[in-house]
Write a protein that holds these residues in place. Structure first.
Motif, PDB file in Angstrom:
ATOM      1  N   ARG A 286       0.664  -1.209  -0.150  1.00  0.00           N
ATOM      2  CA  ARG A 286      -0.023  -0.046  -0.101  1.00  0.00           C
ATOM      3  C   ARG A 286       1.001   1.173  -0.041  1.00  0.00           C
ATOM      4  NH1 ARG A 286      -5.470   0.765   2.307  1.00  0.00           N
ATOM      5  NH2 ARG A 286      -6.122   3.088   1.712  1.00  0.00           N
ATOM      6  N   ALA A 289      -3.061   6.338  -0.190  1.00  0.00           N
ATOM      7  CA  ALA A 289      -4.423   5.982  -0.500  1.00  0.00           C
ATOM      8  C   ALA A 289      -4.495   4.562  -1.460  1.00  0.00           C
ATOM      9  CB  ALA A 289      -5.111   7.049  -1.120  1.00  0.00           C
ATOM     10  N   GLY A 304      -8.294   3.644  -0.934  1.00  0.00           N
ATOM     11  CA  GLY A 304      -8.461   5.471  -0.289  1.00  0.00           C
ATOM     12  C   GLY A 304      -8.995   6.333  -1.094  1.00  0.00           C
TER      13      GLY A 304
END
Ligand code: FAD
Ligand code: EPU
Length: 338
Positions: A286, A289, A304
């Motif tokens: 990740r 976002a 996100g």
């Protein structure tokens, strides 16, 4: 009707929020012509929109986004084969399932690809060993500068892997309004793709009596097991094309990485970009976002609801790392706007 300053977030499957200066949904050829002449008077660039499943919005679009909502689907079966005339705004997966439900064969490997019929020729959609060009007959498109309708044959379209004349020489010059396909009567199942072979083996299905409906069900099951649904986890499918390299490069990589996944392709080798990105350590990572899907490293996700810059930063970091580690250049599959 032309709307002003519209957020395209609901109109792209990466769920990126970005405004278009003008927005029009067109449902007839006359409405499309009117929208084009509005854009011409104001000298606006045009963004033809289907389902928005293969675009990356890197910022606000200073032109007219035209959502192509032309409807109409005529399927004429002839045994296992037949012909299909589909307007650009029809849902691709619905078209596939309508043929399968009528016992027609050919399109089943292309089940569950998101988006509209009008976008399918743009990158010559493909999956599980089959491409649109295998069944393509012709298309009709409106010239953006004149509003005139033109017909394109299969050779006019210059189809290639994830490519057509509409991404190259004729980029931004036409809006596709209708696609015509032909399915042959002597249908044969195309199940050489490893994931399909494996699924059919697990089900214990007899390879000599497979039906198009069985293969569509297999494709849907495999896709659901590894590709995230955009309305649950925003994404644009494969973010990069599988790179094609020459035999020398392939041999060197294969010697260094015996488990490299690659397929012979013309005179070269098509490398599985998902494998390269996975081995570079990106799967499941990740970055603010955005991120890399945990089951398929070729799919970038936007859980996100990050902006276009978040997505492009991640894509650049991945491409640069794959270049450093394997010496292979990755090319994005979706088109960036503006
Ligand atoms: P959009 O994203 O709206 O548009 C894509 C491009 O085509 C844009 O440049 C747009 O301007 C242009 N365009 C759209 N409509 C027209 C028109 N009528 N005339 C002229 N230009 C037009 N692709 C595959 O090939 N194989 C797959 O297996 C596959 N799997 C996917 C899985 C997921 C989960 C997702 C999200 C995407 C996947 N894709 C796949 C990519 C995508 O679904 C296809 O490229 C699809 O054809 C895009 O359709 P769309 O209507 O959403 O196009
Ligand atoms: N792989 C990994 N790690 C990963 C992802 C993949 O090792 O994280 C390996 C797999 O194990 C497999 C190989 O890479 O051996 C290929 O993976 P997969 O079968 O999932 O296919 P792909 O090459 O990643 C292509 C298309 C898809 C299409 C599938 C099925 C491109 C760019 N992508 O993906 O199309 O659905 O094959 O035919 O050609 C799209 O274009 O958006 C798209 C989803």
């Amino acid at each position: 009707m032309i709307e002003v300053n519209i957020d395209l977030q609901p109109h792209n499957t990466l769920a990126i929020s970005a405004n278009t200066a003008f927005f029009a949904r067109v449902e007839t050829l006359d409405e499309l012509r009117e929208a084009l002449s509005f854009a011409q008077q104001k000298r606006l660039p045009i963004l033809p929109l289907g389902g928005g499943s293969n675009i990356v919005l890197t910022g606000d679009f200073p032109g007219l986004a035209i959502q192509v909502g032309l409807r109409g689907l005529t399927i004429t079966p002839n045994g296992r084969g037949g012909t299909i005339e589909a307007a650009a705004g029809e849902e691709w997966h619905q078209l596939v399932m309508s043929t399968v439900e009528q016992g027609m064969g050919g399109l089943e490997n292309l089940a569950l690809i998101p988006g509209k019929v009008g976008a399918a020729p743009i990158q010559n959609i493909g999956a599980y060993g089959v491409e649109l060009c295998d069944f393509f007959c012709s298309l009709q498109a409106m010239e953006i500068s004149t509003g005139a309708l033109h017909n394109f044959s299969v050779s006019d379209c210059e189809f290639d892997y994830r490519d057509s004349v509409f991404k190259g020489r004729l980029r931004d010059q036409f809006i596709i309004t209708q696609v015509n396909l032909r399915l042959e009567q002597d249908w044969q199942p195309r199940v050489a793709y490893p994931a399909l072979q494996q699924f059919i083996g697990q089900q214990g299905w007899d390879c000599d009596s497979l039906t198009p409906a069985q293969i569509a069900a297999a494709v849907i099951d495999i896709r659901n097991s590894k590709l995230p649904l955009p309305d649950q986890i925003p994404n644009a499918g494969s973010f990069f094309k599988n790179p094609v390299v020459n035999a020398d490069i392939y041999q060197n990589l294969k010697s260094a990485h015996p488990d490299l996944v690659a397929y012979a392709s013309g005179e070269g080798w098509k490398l599985a970009a998902g494998w390269l990105i996975d081995r570079a350590g990106w799967r499941g990572r990740r970055q603010e976002a955005v991120g890399v899907h945990h089951q398929q490293a070729l799919v970038l996700v936007n859980p996100g609801r990050g902006c276009g810059d978040d997505v492009t930063r991640l894509a650049r970091a991945i491409a640069s790392d794959v270049q450093d580690k394997f010496g292979v250049t990755l090319e994005p599959e979706p088109r960036y706007y503006p």
